[in-house]
Design an enzyme around this catalytic site. Structure first.
Site, PDB file in Angstrom:
ATOM      1  N   ARG A 156      50.015 -45.627 -43.800  1.00  0.00           N
ATOM      2  CA  ARG A 156      50.181 -46.496 -44.967  1.00  0.00           C
ATOM      3  C   ARG A 156      48.873 -46.600 -45.741  1.00  0.00           C
ATOM      4  O   ARG A 156      48.851 -46.519 -46.962  1.00  0.00           O
ATOM      5  CB  ARG A 156      50.651 -47.873 -44.523  1.00  0.00           C
ATOM      6  CG  ARG A 156      52.150 -47.998 -44.250  1.00  0.00           C
ATOM      7  CD  ARG A 156      52.700 -46.935 -43.308  1.00  0.00           C
ATOM      8  NE  ARG A 156      54.109 -47.067 -43.058  1.00  0.00           N
ATOM      9  CZ  ARG A 156      54.628 -47.595 -41.960  1.00  0.00           C
ATOM     10  NH1 ARG A 156      53.833 -48.052 -40.991  1.00  0.00           N
ATOM     11  NH2 ARG A 156      55.932 -47.656 -41.803  1.00  0.00           N
ATOM     12  N   ASP A 185      54.348 -40.610 -41.108  1.00  0.00           N
ATOM     13  CA  ASP A 185      55.312 -41.639 -41.507  1.00  0.00           C
ATOM     14  C   ASP A 185      55.773 -41.313 -42.919  1.00  0.00           C
ATOM     15  O   ASP A 185      55.341 -40.329 -43.526  1.00  0.00           O
ATOM     16  CB  ASP A 185      54.696 -43.041 -41.431  1.00  0.00           C
ATOM     17  CG  ASP A 185      55.730 -44.107 -41.067  1.00  0.00           C
ATOM     18  OD1 ASP A 185      56.761 -44.172 -41.754  1.00  0.00           O
ATOM     19  OD2 ASP A 185      55.506 -44.856 -40.099  1.00  0.00           O
ATOM     20  N   HIS A 246      61.615 -42.068 -40.594  1.00  0.00           N
ATOM     21  CA  HIS A 246      60.222 -42.201 -41.052  1.00  0.00           C
ATOM     22  C   HIS A 246      59.589 -40.839 -41.297  1.00  0.00           C
ATOM     23  O   HIS A 246      58.450 -40.588 -40.897  1.00  0.00           O
ATOM     24  CB  HIS A 246      59.405 -42.993 -40.038  1.00  0.00           C
ATOM     25  CG  HIS A 246      59.671 -44.475 -40.063  1.00  0.00           C
ATOM     26  ND1 HIS A 246      59.449 -45.250 -41.175  1.00  0.00           N
ATOM     27  CD2 HIS A 246      60.155 -45.314 -39.105  1.00  0.00           C
ATOM     28  CE1 HIS A 246      59.778 -46.508 -40.910  1.00  0.00           C
ATOM     29  NE2 HIS A 246      60.209 -46.572 -39.675  1.00  0.00           N
ATOM     30  N   ASP A 309      62.140 -44.681 -34.067  1.00  0.00           N
ATOM     31  CA  ASP A 309      62.523 -46.031 -34.494  1.00  0.00           C
ATOM     32  C   ASP A 309      63.071 -46.042 -35.913  1.00  0.00           C
ATOM     33  O   ASP A 309      62.789 -45.167 -36.718  1.00  0.00           O
ATOM     34  CB  ASP A 309      61.307 -46.963 -34.420  1.00  0.00           C
ATOM     35  CG  ASP A 309      60.196 -46.541 -35.364  1.00  0.00           C
ATOM     36  OD1 ASP A 309      59.844 -45.361 -35.331  1.00  0.00           O
ATOM     37  OD2 ASP A 309      59.702 -47.385 -36.138  1.00  0.00           O
ATOM     38  N   GLU A 310      63.851 -47.051 -36.201  1.00  0.00           N
ATOM     39  CA  GLU A 310      64.314 -47.400 -37.547  1.00  0.00           C
ATOM     40  C   GLU A 310      64.871 -46.201 -38.312  1.00  0.00           C
ATOM     41  O   GLU A 310      64.636 -46.041 -39.505  1.00  0.00           O
ATOM     42  CB  GLU A 310      63.170 -48.043 -38.344  1.00  0.00           C
ATOM     43  CG  GLU A 310      62.677 -49.349 -37.737  1.00  0.00           C
ATOM     44  CD  GLU A 310      61.564 -49.987 -38.545  1.00  0.00           C
ATOM     45  OE1 GLU A 310      61.521 -51.218 -38.615  1.00  0.00           O
ATOM     46  OE2 GLU A 310      60.729 -49.241 -39.110  1.00  0.00           O
ATOM     47  N   TRP A 382      59.218 -52.720 -28.521  1.00  0.00           N
ATOM     48  CA  TRP A 382      58.612 -53.456 -29.638  1.00  0.00           C
ATOM     49  C   TRP A 382      59.534 -54.525 -30.219  1.00  0.00           C
ATOM     50  O   TRP A 382      59.060 -55.517 -30.762  1.00  0.00           O
ATOM     51  CB  TRP A 382      58.176 -52.487 -30.735  1.00  0.00           C
ATOM     52  CG  TRP A 382      59.281 -51.915 -31.587  1.00  0.00           C
ATOM     53  CD1 TRP A 382      60.060 -50.847 -31.316  1.00  0.00           C
ATOM     54  CD2 TRP A 382      59.699 -52.400 -32.877  1.00  0.00           C
ATOM     55  NE1 TRP A 382      60.954 -50.616 -32.335  1.00  0.00           N
ATOM     56  CE2 TRP A 382      60.748 -51.555 -33.309  1.00  0.00           C
ATOM     57  CE3 TRP A 382      59.306 -53.453 -33.699  1.00  0.00           C
ATOM     58  CZ2 TRP A 382      61.404 -51.735 -34.533  1.00  0.00           C
ATOM     59  CZ3 TRP A 382      59.957 -53.640 -34.911  1.00  0.00           C
ATOM     60  CH2 TRP A 382      60.989 -52.782 -35.319  1.00  0.00           C
ATOM     61  N   TYR A 408      51.884 -57.651 -32.145  1.00  0.00           N
ATOM     62  CA  TYR A 408      51.729 -57.052 -33.469  1.00  0.00           C
ATOM     63  C   TYR A 408      50.610 -57.796 -34.190  1.00  0.00           C
ATOM     64  O   TYR A 408      50.774 -58.922 -34.634  1.00  0.00           O
ATOM     65  CB  TYR A 408      53.042 -57.130 -34.249  1.00  0.00           C
ATOM     66  CG  TYR A 408      53.913 -55.909 -34.056  1.00  0.00           C
ATOM     67  CD1 TYR A 408      54.105 -55.372 -32.789  1.00  0.00           C
ATOM     68  CD2 TYR A 408      54.546 -55.291 -35.128  1.00  0.00           C
ATOM     69  CE1 TYR A 408      54.894 -54.252 -32.603  1.00  0.00           C
ATOM     70  CE2 TYR A 408      55.338 -54.171 -34.948  1.00  0.00           C
ATOM     71  CZ  TYR A 408      55.512 -53.649 -33.687  1.00  0.00           C
ATOM     72  OH  TYR A 408      56.284 -52.538 -33.493  1.00  0.00           O
ATOM     73  N   PHE A 409      49.492 -57.112 -34.337  1.00  0.00           N
ATOM     74  CA  PHE A 409      48.320 -57.758 -34.917  1.00  0.00           C
ATOM     75  C   PHE A 409      48.303 -57.680 -36.440  1.00  0.00           C
ATOM     76  O   PHE A 409      47.336 -58.097 -37.071  1.00  0.00           O
ATOM     77  CB  PHE A 409      47.040 -57.143 -34.351  1.00  0.00           C
ATOM     78  CG  PHE A 409      46.773 -57.499 -32.909  1.00  0.00           C
ATOM     79  CD1 PHE A 409      47.674 -58.265 -32.177  1.00  0.00           C
ATOM     80  CD2 PHE A 409      45.618 -57.086 -32.276  1.00  0.00           C
ATOM     81  CE1 PHE A 409      47.435 -58.597 -30.848  1.00  0.00           C
ATOM     82  CE2 PHE A 409      45.353 -57.413 -30.953  1.00  0.00           C
ATOM     83  CZ  PHE A 409      46.270 -58.167 -30.237  1.00  0.00           C
TER      84      PHE A 409
END
Length: 755
Positions: A156, A185, A246, A309-310, A382, A408-409
Site C-alpha cells: 500500500r 497485493d 488481492h 484471504d478476502e 486473523w 493488528y497494529f
C-alpha cells in the site's frame, strides 16, 4: 543479601522481554576501552561481530573479537541443557559470560546484556561521558514460542530497504525472530520476477486519484541483502505472494490471468476488489509456479505465505473456465461451503503441491480453511481465534494474529478523535500485553502445542510515511515481544510500563518515532470547546504518563505545570497540553481553544426538507469548487448523498465523481452547548464554519467542535465531495451531521425539519 535491596535492584533492570529467571547480584560490570569479546568458534565469532559493531558505534571503543583473553565471553556448547534459542547470562564485576546451545541463543543473551547498559548504548554515534555500567545479574531464559513474528506491508505504501532493515535491527534486539514480508497485493507488486518483467514495470506503480504516482519494488539483489541482514540477526524472512485474490497488480501487468482477461487500471483504493486470478485457467498455475520458482531461490525460509484471504468469487460463478474446473474436479457445494469456496481450496492445494516440489511449507490466512484445509498447511488466524482453534484441533500448526484481540497494529492506539487516521478499531498497549496466544479451549483439549507462535500485523493502508509506521509499531511491539517470549502468567502491567519507558528512551537514541499516550478527554476528545457559564476539562491517557500544560500561549515543556486535576474555565482561553515521558520527550501538543459564547439565536425556517445541488468533477477539497457547474437535485435524507452514484469497489474509469452542497434546518430543545461531528468536507451551523476536514482522509472526523445554541430552529449547510484521498473512497462515508448535547454520552443525527 538484603531482600529489599534485591527487589530494588531488580526494579532497575529493564529487560524486554522479561527473562524467565533473573537474579540481581551485588556490584556492576564496567565496559571499558580495554573490553574485548571472546568467541571460540566461527558461529560465536559471527554473533560477536554483529553485536560488537553496535557497541563500537555508541561507545567509540575498539571492542575486538578474540579467540581468548577478554571480559565478555561467548560459550557455544550444544551439550548444554539449554533450549534452542535459550541462554544463560552471568554478569559479574569482572566478566560477562553468555552461554547457549545455538548461535541464536548467544545473540539473545547479548541483547539482554545490552539492555543492562545505559540507553545511550543505542546511539548511532559515539557518546562521551557515559559510565557504561551494567548491574551484576544471573539470567536463565528461553522463549515460549518458536514463531515470534512481525509483518511489513510495502504494497500500500512502499518501504525502502533501509527502513526494512531498521525494523529488523530493532525488533531482533527484542528477540522477535520472524519477518512476514507482504510483497504483493492489489495496490502494488514489490518483488522482481525475471520471467515476468511487467510485474514490476507495470504492477509496481500506481497513479493516485490526484494524479501523483506511488510505487517501488525490491530487486533480487536487494532482497538477498535484506534476507542476509536478517539472518545475521536470527530473523527468518517469510515472503507472501498473494493468491487467488488481492492480485490486481499482477492482473494489470498480465490481463490474461483474470477470468474476463480484461485490462484493469490502477487500483488506488483500499478494500477487496471483485477481480481475482482465474483458477479455472491452467495458465494461472503456470504463472504461479514460475513466480514461486524464483521466490524460493531468494528466501531460504521453510515457510512460504500464499495469502488466500478476502478472495471475492463472484466472477468465478460466471466464468466458463472456473465452472469447467468445478465440474472436472467433481466439486460439489454442501451445507458449509459453496462450490466456489471449494474451488479456492482446490487452488490452495495446487499451491501446496508447487511448494512441496521445493521442500517448502505453505502458510496462509485463515480463509484457506474454507472448502477444506490442505494436509500440511499452517494457518495464520486473523479473523479472531476461531480459525486457529479449528486448525489446531485438526492437528495443524497455527500462528495467532487475531485483529480484534490486539495483533493488528494498524488500529487506533488512543482516542480516534485526536490520533492520526487509522483503519479503525482500538488496540492499546495494555490490550496487546494481556493477549494470550493460546486459547483456553486448546489447552483444555491438549492442543496448545499446535500454536507455533504469535505475530503482529502492520497493514499500511493508512500509514503514509516510515515515521508513521514506527509510531504505530512502538511501543506495542514491546508488548508483542513479551507475549511471544514470556510465560502467560505473572503479568504486571505497571512494571511493564516502566520497562517500556526505558525501551522508548533507547529508541530516542536511534531516532525512532513512537507513540506517547496523548492527553484524552473522557467520552471523546475535542479541540474546540464552547462554554456559556463555565466548562471543566478532564484528561486521562491510555497508560500512566505525566501531563503538562500552559495557558499563556507558549508551547509546553517537560517542566511546565503538571496536570493533576480537572481544569475549569469561565472565559476564553487557549490550553496547550501534552504528555511527557520520564526522560523529557513530549507527545504531540494538543491545542484546545476554549471560547465563551452567547448562544446563537434561533432562526426562521424558510423552507422544509433539504435543498441540494450537485457538481460533477474530480474535486479534492471544497476550494476546488470555485467555478463549478451546479445543478439542483432532490434528496430526502443526507445519507442519500452517497447513493447518487452506485458504489463500485473497483472504481472504474467510468466513475462519475461529484460534489454536493446541501442545506436545511434542525431544532434543539434547550439552550445549551452542542458538539457537532461530520465526515463531510465542511459543515456550517447558522453561517458559522464548524467543521473543516479539508484534504484529510475522511475516514474518521478529527475536527469536532462545540457551539452554544439557543433553543429553537437553526440552519445547517454542508459540502460533501466524492473522491479518493489516501486510498479512502468517500462514497463509503456517513454524510449525516451528528450532534451531542453537553453532558450527553450518545451522539444523534440532526433531525431535518420539514414544513
Amino acid at each position: 543479601m538484603n531482600l529489599l535491596l534485591t527487589i530494588a535492584a531488580a526494579a532497575m533492570v529493564h529487560v524486554i522481554p522479561e527473562p524467565s529467571s533473573l537474579e540481581v547480584r551485588d556490584g556492576s560490570f564496567m565496559l571499558s576501552p580495554r573490553s574485548a569479546i571472546v568467541a571460540t568458534s566461527p558461529e560465536a565469532a559471527s554473533v560477536a561481530e554483529t553485536v560488537a559493531g553496535k557497541i563500537r558505534q555508541s561507545t567509540g571503543y575498539a571492542i575486538p573479537v578474540k579467540g581468548k583473553k577478554g571480559d565478555i565471553v561467548l560459550v557455544l556448547d550444544q551439550s548444554q541443557d539449554i533450549p534452542a534459542e535459550g541462554y544463560r547470562l552471568s554478569v559479574t564485576p569482572k566478566k560477562v559470560t553468555a552461554t547457549a546451545s545455538t548461535p541464536a541463543g548467544l545473540y539473545y543473551a547479548l541483547q539482554s546484556f545490552l539492555q543492562l547498559l545505559p540507553p545511550e548504548i543505542e546511539s548511532l554515534s559515539a557518546v562521551n561521558g557515559i559510565r557504561w555500567e551494567a548491574p551484576c545479574v544471573e539470567i536463565e531464559d528461553a522463549p515460549r514460542f518458536a514463531w515470534r513474528g512481525f509483518h511489513i506491508d510495502p504494497c500500500r505504501h512502499f518501504l525502502s530497504v533501509e527502513d526494512v532493515k531498521k525494523q529488523i535491527d530493532i525488533l531482533s534486539e527484542y528477540k522477535i525472530n520472524t519477518m512476514h514480508w507482504h510483497l504483493t497485493d492489489d495496490q502494488g507488486w514489490r518483488i522482481e520476477i525475471k520471467k515476468y518483467p511487467k510485474l514490476t514495470e507495470v504492477g509496481a506503480w500506481r497513479t493516485e486519484f490526484d494524479g501523483s504516482v506511488h510505487g517501488g519494488f525490491y530487486t533480487k539483489d536487494e532482497i538477498r541483502d535484506v534476507v542476509a541482514y536478517a539472518a545475521e540477526r536470527f530473523v527468518t524472512v517469510v515472503p507472501e505472494i498473494e493468491m487467488p485474490g488481492h492480485a490486481i497488480s499482477a492482473i494489470r501487468a498480465y490481463p490474461e490471468l483474470s477470468c474476463n482477461k480484461e485490462v484493469v487500471r490502477t487500483f488506488y483504493t483500499w478494500g477487496t476488489p471483485d477481480i481475482s486470478l482465474c483458477v479455472g485457467s491452467e495458465r494461472v498455475f503456470e504463472f504461479l509456479e514460475d513466480v514461486i520458482a524464483e521466490v524460493v531461490e531468494l528466501f531460504p525460509s521453510e515457510y512460504i505465505h500464499i495469502g488466500g484471504d478476502e478472495c471475492r468469487k463472484n466472477r468465478w460463478e460466471t466464468c466458463p473456465a472456473c465452472q469447467a474446473r468445478i465440474k472436472a474436479e467433481g466439486i460439489v457445494a454442501d451445507d458449509e461451503f459453496t462450490a466456489e469456496e471449494k474451488l479456492q481450496s482446490y487452488a490452495v492445494h495446487r499451491m501446496e503441491e508447487i511448494l512441496l516440489k521445493y521442500g517448502r511449507k505453505l502458510v496462509g490466512w485463515d480463509e484457506i480453511l474454507e472448502g477444506g484445509l490442505t494436509p500440511g498447511a499452517t494457518v495464520m488466524s486473523w479473523r479472531g481465534e476461531d480459525g486457529g482453534k479449528k486448525a489446531a484441533m485438526a492437528g495443524h500448526e497455527v500462528i495467532m494474529t487475531p485483529s480484534k484481540e490486539g495483533m493488528y497494529f494498524d488500529h487506533f492506539q488512543g482516542d480516534p478523535k485526536i490520533e492520526p487516521v487509522s483503519i479503525g478499531n482500538y488496540t492499546t498497549l495494555e490490550k496487546v500485553y494481556f493477549y494470550n496466544p493460546v486459547p483456553a479451549e486448546l489447552s483444555e483439549n491438549g492442543k496448545a502445542s499446535f500454536v507455533k507462535g504469535v505475530q503482529c500485523n502492520n497493514w499500511s493502508e493508512y500509514i503514509y510515511s516510515p515515521s508513521h509506521r514506527e509510531y504505530m509499531l512502538f511501543p506495542r511491539a514491546f508488548a508483542l515481544a513479551e507475549i511471544a517470549w514470556c510465560p502467560a502468567e505473572n503479568k504486571d502491567f505497571p512494571a511493564f510500563c516502566k520497562r517500556v519507558d526505558d525501551a522508548c528512551r533507547r529508541l530516542d537514541f536511534r531516532g525512532v518515532n513512537y507513540h506517547i499516550p496523548l492527553p484524552e478527554q473522557p467520552g471523546g476528545s475535542c479541540d474546540r470547546i464552547a462554554l456559556i457559564d463555565s466548562a471543566t476539562l478532564s484528561f486521562t491517557s491510555t497508560r500512566p504518563v505525566k501531563m503538562v500544560y500552559t495557558l499563556d500561549g507558549s508551547e509546553p515543556a517537560a517542566d511546565s505545570k503538571e496536570y493533576t486535576e480537572p481544569l475549569t474555565f469561565t472565559d476564553d482561553a487557549v490550553l496547550k497540553i501534552a504528555s511527557v515521558t520520564p526522560f523529557g520527550r513530549l507527545s504531540t501538543v494538543r491545542t484546545i481553544t476554549v471560547e465563551k459564547q452567547t448562544p446563537l439565536p434561533a432562526v426562521e425556517q424558510t423552507f422544509g426538507g433539504i435543498r441540494a445541488r450537485r457538481a460533477d468533477g474530480k474535486f479534492v477539497t471544497a476550494d476546488d469548487l470555485k467555478g463549478a457547474s451546479w445543478k439542483d437535485i432532490e434528496i430526502a435524507k443526507l445519507r442519500d448523498i452517497t447513493s447518487l452514484e452506485p458504489f463500485n469497489r473497483n472504481v472504474p474509469d467510468s466513475t462519475r465523481f461529484f460534489a454536493v452542497e446541501a442545506e436545511g434546518f434542525f431544532n434543539v430543545d434547550d439552550t445549551d452547548v452542542y458538539r457537532f461531528s461530520s465526515d463531510c468536507d465542511r459543515v456550517w451551523i447558522d453561517g458559522k464554519l464548524m467543521i473543516d476536514n479539508g484534504a484529510e482522509v475522511k475516514r474518521y472526523s478529527r475536527h469536532d467542535a462545540d457551539l452554544a445554541l439557543a433553543a429553537g430552529t437553526h440552519r445547517f449547510r454542508l459540502i460533501y465531495i466524492f473522491n479518493v484521498i489516501g486510498g479512502w473512497n468517500s462514497l463509503r462515508n456517513k454524510t449525516d451531521i451528528s450532534i451531542r448535547r453537553e453532558g450527553d454520552e450518545k451522539w444523534k443525527n440532526i433531525k431535518i425539519l420539514n414544513k
